[in-house]
Design an enzyme around this catalytic site. Structure first.
Site, PDB file in Angstrom:
ATOM      1  N   CYS A  52      33.268  27.713  32.956  1.00 19.32           N
ATOM      2  CA  CYS A  52      33.666  28.378  34.199  1.00 19.32           C
ATOM      3  C   CYS A  52      32.773  29.475  34.479  1.00 19.32           C
ATOM      4  CB  CYS A  52      35.054  29.086  33.876  1.00 19.32           C
ATOM      5  SG  CYS A  52      35.582  30.659  34.971  1.00 19.32           S
ATOM      6  N   CYS A  55      34.040  33.316  33.505  1.00 25.52           N
ATOM      7  CA  CYS A  55      34.312  33.672  32.010  1.00 25.52           C
ATOM      8  C   CYS A  55      33.500  34.559  31.539  1.00 25.52           C
ATOM      9  CB  CYS A  55      34.739  32.365  31.267  1.00 25.52           C
ATOM     10  SG  CYS A  55      36.592  31.830  31.249  1.00 25.52           S
ATOM     11  N   HIS A 115      40.835  33.263  31.043  1.00 24.30           N
ATOM     12  CA  HIS A 115      40.701  32.145  32.164  1.00 24.30           C
ATOM     13  C   HIS A 115      42.106  31.770  32.484  1.00 24.30           C
ATOM     14  CE1 HIS A 115      38.530  28.968  34.221  1.00 24.30           C
ATOM     15  NE2 HIS A 115      39.596  28.314  33.683  1.00 24.30           N
ATOM     16  N   ASN A 155      42.064  34.519  47.250  1.00 27.80           N
ATOM     17  CA  ASN A 155      42.469  33.258  47.395  1.00 27.80           C
ATOM     18  C   ASN A 155      43.122  32.575  46.223  1.00 27.80           C
ATOM     19  OD1 ASN A 155      41.791  33.262  50.436  1.00 27.80           O
ATOM     20  ND2 ASN A 155      39.726  32.854  49.646  1.00 27.80           N
ATOM     21  N   SER A 163      37.889  28.445  44.735  1.00 25.52           N
ATOM     22  CA  SER A 163      37.174  27.580  44.119  1.00 25.52           C
ATOM     23  C   SER A 163      37.424  27.383  42.419  1.00 25.52           C
ATOM     24  CB  SER A 163      35.721  27.932  44.191  1.00 25.52           C
ATOM     25  OG  SER A 163      35.427  29.089  43.729  1.00 25.52           O
ATOM     26  N   HIS A 166      40.210  30.624  37.415  1.00 28.72           N
ATOM     27  CA  HIS A 166      39.969  32.111  36.642  1.00 28.72           C
ATOM     28  C   HIS A 166      40.401  33.093  37.644  1.00 28.72           C
ATOM     29  CE1 HIS A 166      37.859  34.319  33.569  1.00 28.72           C
ATOM     30  NE2 HIS A 166      38.173  35.287  34.334  1.00 28.72           N
ATOM     31  N   HIS A 168      40.702  35.736  40.093  1.00 28.87           N
ATOM     32  CA  HIS A 168      39.795  36.643  40.686  1.00 28.87           C
ATOM     33  C   HIS A 168      39.919  36.928  42.288  1.00 28.87           C
ATOM     34  CE1 HIS A 168      38.646  32.616  41.909  1.00 28.87           C
ATOM     35  NE2 HIS A 168      37.955  33.184  42.832  1.00 28.87           N
ATOM     36  N   GLN A 170      38.058  38.744  45.963  1.00 23.48           N
ATOM     37  CA  GLN A 170      36.588  38.993  46.659  1.00 23.48           C
ATOM     38  C   GLN A 170      36.828  40.399  47.538  1.00 23.48           C
ATOM     39  OE1 GLN A 170      34.562  35.824  48.524  1.00 23.48           O
ATOM     40  NE2 GLN A 170      35.937  34.416  47.869  1.00 23.48           N
ATOM     41  N   GLN A 325      54.635  29.684  64.753  1.00 23.95           N
ATOM     42  CA  GLN A 325      55.997  29.373  65.076  1.00 23.95           C
ATOM     43  C   GLN A 325      56.700  29.168  63.657  1.00 23.95           C
ATOM     44  OE1 GLN A 325      57.367  26.174  63.989  1.00 23.95           O
ATOM     45  NE2 GLN A 325      59.284  26.468  64.937  1.00 23.95           N
TER      46      GLN A 325
HETATM   47  P1  H2U Z   1      36.790  31.819  45.891  1.00 23.89           P
HETATM   48  O1  H2U Z   1      37.081  31.247  44.490  1.00 23.89           O
HETATM   49  O2  H2U Z   1      37.957  32.741  46.514  1.00 23.89           O
HETATM   50  O3  H2U Z   1      35.902  30.973  46.522  1.00 23.89           O
HETATM   51  O4  H2U Z   1      35.584  33.050  45.183  1.00 23.89           O
HETATM   52  C1  H2U Z   1      34.671  32.830  44.381  1.00 23.89           C
HETATM   53  C2  H2U Z   1      33.298  32.862  44.932  1.00 23.89           C
HETATM   54  O5  H2U Z   1      32.403  33.046  43.707  1.00 23.89           O
HETATM   55  C3  H2U Z   1      32.546  32.321  46.164  1.00 23.89           C
HETATM   56  O6  H2U Z   1      32.663  33.129  47.150  1.00 23.89           O
HETATM   57  C4  H2U Z   1      31.347  32.959  44.065  1.00 23.89           C
HETATM   58  C5  H2U Z   1      31.291  31.966  45.337  1.00 23.89           C
HETATM   59  O7  H2U Z   1      30.494  32.254  46.412  1.00 23.89           O
HETATM   60  N1  H2U Z   1      30.609  32.369  42.925  1.00 23.89           N
HETATM   61  C6  H2U Z   1      29.295  33.202  42.717  1.00 23.89           C
HETATM   62  O8  H2U Z   1      29.098  34.171  43.150  1.00 23.89           O
HETATM   63  N2  H2U Z   1      28.564  32.683  41.526  1.00 23.89           N
HETATM   64  C7  H2U Z   1      28.692  31.585  41.108  1.00 23.89           C
HETATM   65  O9  H2U Z   1      27.980  31.283  40.245  1.00 23.89           O
HETATM   66  C8  H2U Z   1      29.622  30.470  41.429  1.00 23.89           C
HETATM   67  C9  H2U Z   1      30.504  31.086  42.603  1.00 23.89           C
HETATM   68 ZN    ZN Z   2      37.202  31.422  33.382  1.00 19.63          ZN
END
Ligand code: H2U
Ligand code: ZN
Length: 341
Positions: A52, A55, A115, A155, A163, A166, A168, A170, A325
């Site tokens: 991850c 992490c 995590h 998200n 993505s 874990h 998190h 933004q 709707q």
């Molecule tokens: P999301 O899971 O909401 O996409 O947020 C994770 C963000 O983490 C994503 O915008 C960033 C991605 O650009 N990221 C990093 O900054 N470093 C990394 O090593 C992988 C992902």
């Molecule tokens: Zn993690």
């Protein structure tokens, strides 16, 4: 013809925060479903995942190593959608082709070193530290000359485009005020000018009086399904006190905020016995140096799930072409959520 009944008949509801309408069709929630089912997310994660990138002690995509952080951790997004050094300038042709350079800073916030947790599993004390970090970031980024607006969001779940499981969120901070907060600014400031009170404080008073769309509340915050909700189980979290931004929240209110976050996300997780996916975000006053007396901080939760962990709502057809709707009424959605407390 029978008399208009908001629980039975098709109607439009007005969203005073955006100045937009939503079509509500209560009778339609009985229709059969044979369409797409999302796969339910299994939640068996380790406390620490060596692969991850969020992490502690792991290496991120850009080669940097995360510290062994004990609580929250913030870093500049390695794939930022906005950059501080991006050149300013504009392009225009014939008045119809217009572009403007946009500067900004994108950050990623880890809510916990663990995590396997989500906000609903975390202790209120630990969620409060997330609120502390949101406050610190809003003030730090908002104080920058080139930053006019700070958007904090989360998200959650792969169906919402997250993505990584874990826990998190933004932050995207940018020079201009983007569309949704710009509409909310216009609506709230106009209401304040006309009435001398905050739109959301007046709205909250109505909701407390009606007592049909409330979900959870404490001494400082209320979470409810807004009258104009678009997403099936959408909620709005409103502080009882009218304040513009996180710079003005008190220590006691921060604990209240953390408590509401925990209880609301726990109710959500119970709804379809799943780690409930959503996009959530804090709306607060712009940081462009102007005064916004009408702004009332709040947080939106937009969850896509409709009738189970696997059936989600689509924004298609009429909704892309005309207006959003919904079928199940906000009142019945709130009742269902309340029943899980
Ligand atoms: P999301 O899971 O909401 O996409 O947020 C994770 C963000 O983490 C994503 O915008 C960033 C991605 O650009 N990221 C990093 O900054 N470093 C990394 O090593 C992988 C992902
Ligand atoms: Zn993690």
């Amino acid at each position: 013809m029978s008399q208009f009944d908001i629980t039975e008949h098709s109607h439009r509801r007005f969203n005073p925060l955006l100045g937009e309408w939503v079509l509500v069709s209560p009778h339609r929630s009985k229709r059969p479903w044979q369409g797409q089912q999302e796969s339910a997310e299994k939640d068996t994660r380790p406390q620490y995942d060596p692969t991850c990138y969020l992490c502690p002690t792991n290496v991120r995509a850009n080669g940097e190593t995360n510290p062994d952080y004990p609580a929250t951790f913030v870093f500049v997004n390695d794939f930022a959608a906005l950059q501080a050094e991006s050149p300013s300038g504009s392009f225009t042709k014939g008045g119809l082709l217009r572009a403007e350079g946009e500067r900004g800073i994108c950050k990623v916030i880890c809510f916990s070193p663990r995590h396997d947790l989500t906000l609903s599993d975390m202790e209120v004390q630990d969620i409060k530290q997330v609120v502390d970090l949101w406050q610190e970031q809003y003030l730090e980024l908002g104080a920058l000359e080139e930053i006019g607006y700070v958007q904090i969001f989360e998200n959650k779940g792969s169906v919402m485009g997250s993505s990584n499981p874990h826990p998190h969120g933004q932050i995207w901070a940018q020079s201009s005020i983007p569309g949704e907060p710009a509409k909310e600014t216009e609506q709230q400031e106009a209401y304040f000018q006309q009435n001398g009170r905050s739109l959301l404080a007046d709205y909250l008073a109505l909701e407390l009086e009606e007592n049909t769309r409330l979900v959870v509340e404490n001494a400082h915050f209320v979470a409810l399904v807004p009258f104009w909700a678009v997403w099936p189980f959408e909620t709005l979290v409103i502080p009882r006190r009218h304040f513009q931004h996180l710079g003005q929240i008190t220590e006691e209110e921060k604990f209240g905020y953390a408590d509401i976050m925990k209880r609301l996300s726990s109710v959500y997780d119970k709804l379809f016995q799943t780690s409930f996916p959503y996009s959530a975000g804090i709306h607060q006053s712009p940081t462009d140096g102007r005064d916004y007396p009408g702004w009332h901080l709040h947080m939106h939760f937009y969850p896509p799930l409709l009738r189970s962990a696997t059936v989600k709502k689509f924004m298609v057809g009429y909704e892309l072409m005309a207006d959003p709707q919904r079928d199940i009424t906000p009142e019945s959605a709130a009742e269902r959520l309340r029943g899980l407390l």
